[in-house]
Design a protein around this motif. Structure first.
Motif, short mmCIF file in Angstrom:
data_model
loop_
_atom_site.label_atom_id
_atom_site.label_comp_id
_atom_site.label_asym_id
_atom_site.label_seq_id
_atom_site.Cartn_x
_atom_site.Cartn_y
_atom_site.Cartn_z
N TRP A 1 -2.36 -4.71 10.23
CA TRP A 1 -1.86 -3.90 9.16
C TRP A 1 -1.10 -2.94 9.93
CZ3 TRP A 1 -6.93 -5.92 9.59
CH2 TRP A 1 -7.15 -6.37 8.58
N PHE A 2 -1.31 -2.18 10.69
CA PHE A 2 -0.50 -0.93 11.09
C PHE A 2 0.32 -1.40 12.56
CE2 PHE A 2 -4.42 0.63 9.34
CZ PHE A 2 -3.90 0.98 8.01
N GLY A 3 1.59 -1.74 12.25
CA GLY A 3 2.28 -2.05 13.32
C GLY A 3 2.98 -3.47 13.20
N ASN A 4 2.24 -4.49 12.39
CA ASN A 4 2.78 -5.69 12.42
C ASN A 4 3.28 -5.95 10.89
OD1 ASN A 4 2.04 -5.80 15.00
ND2 ASN A 4 0.35 -7.22 14.90
N SER A 5 2.46 -5.49 9.91
CA SER A 5 2.76 -5.67 8.68
C SER A 5 3.68 -4.48 8.28
CB SER A 5 1.58 -5.62 7.48
OG SER A 5 2.09 -5.68 6.15
N LEU A 6 3.24 -3.40 8.64
CA LEU A 6 3.92 -2.03 8.33
C LEU A 6 4.33 -1.82 9.79
CD1 LEU A 6 2.09 -2.05 5.90
CD2 LEU A 6 2.11 0.44 6.09
#
Length: 439
Positions: free
Chosen positions: A300-305
């Motif tokens: 979620w945090f780093g790859n999607s966002l």
């Protein structure tokens, strides 16, 4: 009216926000798709490859610059026609036949012995294992194996085809769409449909066994570590359920994949849709389970966002570190509040010279970025309550799914969930160097 902010918590002037890695990336174009065809000989560490990029120039370009390591470039085509090029100091400069804005394609044929890119933290990128390969691209390692526009805000879809000796398994980003054997070699083809930053592109090669951990979750590991790995990753399905509830739906259509290498690794490695652990991270007793949670949260945090620039790294690491604390309290360990109190005491004793929202390139992976980021989130949760806090996180991941984000974007959204003005709160936690007290 809010009280004036003390000098040491005033937002950092925008003039200081220079790129952390100015020799990487080009803002004159955007890449929409990478098509990578790789042939690799494990024992010789020999790579022969063709990279095809589909891109769009945002202004007329007299020169197209790509990031590429120390390979021999056999030829370059721009829009299907041979182009003049120079290749030195990690940059491949192309001279197109006619500069024009709009769509264009580049094809690069190259070969050589891939090696990591030098950085403040040692070599990053393509690296030989005892019997295989690991790719750990963060933050500037992507050019160690393919020509690219190496900046985190230029996200693209990928097709990655790797041909290597048949005893080896190849794991790459996205869905495995084809596997074909010819003679003593096998070609593995993966497609990553959702946009991905260059540093998150990854290839893992090893003598791995595949285990299904649950719906849409895979584990690749050496046969000798089967029992340990099954136990240590055995609660990953519960982590997935918790994070889906707290952060929103898992952001990728391909299965989430964990890889355990035969070699030991200093730290686990993050990639899109994938996490890579060393044999030393698997003890059969869940001794490193917090790392399993941390790497999963990065999806979620780093790859999607993905941070639009590296100064916003706390949006990756602070959130993933806080996910460790959430899993701890969910699984019967210390509460997030207990973790916060512990780490606040630890950080108070350390130098008070790090600005979370702009730590500087050399401190990009300083542990204070991770823990102070988690503390900022816990302080926000304490202040506004669980309902508003987790609603904010789900709104954050939904609003910017597969996109690029900044600290300022997070603050703007967070202010919509606060019952009163929180400008001073965010200025202190994100832009001040001195650690604020916990609520």
């Amino acid at each position: 009216m809010d009280d004036p902010l003390p000098e040491d918590v005033r937002p950092v002037p925008s003039t200081t926000h220079r790129p952390y890695f100015p020799t990487h990336g080009d803002d004159g174009y955007r890449v929409g798709h990478y098509d990578l065809s790789l042939e690799y000989k494990v024992s010789a560490n020999r790579l022969g490859a063709v990279a095809r990029l589909s891109a769009t120039a945002v202004r007329p370009l007299e020169r197209i610059s790509l990031d590429l390591g120390a390979f021999r470039v056999g030829g370059v085509l721009v829009d299907g026609r041979p182009a003049r090029f120079t290749h030195r100091d990690g940059r491949l400069h192309l001279t197109p036949g006619r500069p024009a804005p709009g769509p264009f394609t580049v094809e690069v044929r190259y070969s050589g012995a891939p090696r990591p890119v030098s950085s403040h933290w040692g070599g990053v990128g393509w690296e030989q294992l005892t019997d295989g390969v690991i790719v750990a691209g963060q933050p500037v390692g992507a050019p160690s194996w393919f020509p690219c526009n190496d900046r985190p805000d230029d996200k693209a879809s990928y097709r990655i085809a790797v041909t290597t000796a048949s005893p080896y398994t190849v794991v790459a980003n996205g869905e495995l769409v084809e596997r074909r054997r010819a003679g003593q070699a096998t070609t593995w083809v993966y497609e990553q449909a959702e946009p991905m930053a260059t540093y998150l592109a990854s290839v893992q090669i090893g003598r791995y066994r595949r285990t299904e951990l649950g719906p849409r979750m895979l584990l690749f590991h050496p046969a000798r570590l089967a029992g340990r790995a099954a136990n240590d990753f055995g609660r990953q399905d519960r982590m997935m359920a918790l994070f889906t509830d707290r952060f929103g739906p898992y952001p990728f259509r391909a299965p989430y994949t964990a890889v355990v290498t035969e070699d030991e690794l200093e730290i686990p490695v993050e990639a899109q849709g994938m996490s890579i652990f060393g044999a030393n991270h698997v003890d059969g007793a869940r001794g490193e389970e917090r790392l399993v949670a941390h790497e999963l949260a990065h999806q979620w945090f780093g790859n999607s966002l993905t941070a639009a620039g590296w100064r916003h790294i706390w949006l990756h690491e602070g959130f993933a570190a806080y996910a460790e604390w959430l899993w701890s309290e969910e699984s019967g360990g210390p509460s997030a509040a207990a973790h916060a109190a512990h780490w606040h005491r630890r950080l108070t004793a350390l130098p008070q010279d790090l600005v979370l929202a702009d730590p500087g390139a050399r401190d990009l992976f300083d542990d204070r970025v991770y823990k102070r980021g988690a503390l900022a989130l816990h302080a926000l949760r304490t202040g506004i309550g669980d309902l508003a806090f987790f609603s904010l996180l789900r709104a954050w991941t939904a609003a910017h799914r597969h996109g690029s984000v900044t600290t300022e974007m997070f603050v703007d959204l967070a202010l919509e969930f606060t019952p009163r003005s929180y400008e001073t709160f965010f200025a202190s936690w994100l832009y001040g160097s001195r650690l604020p007290p916990l609520p």
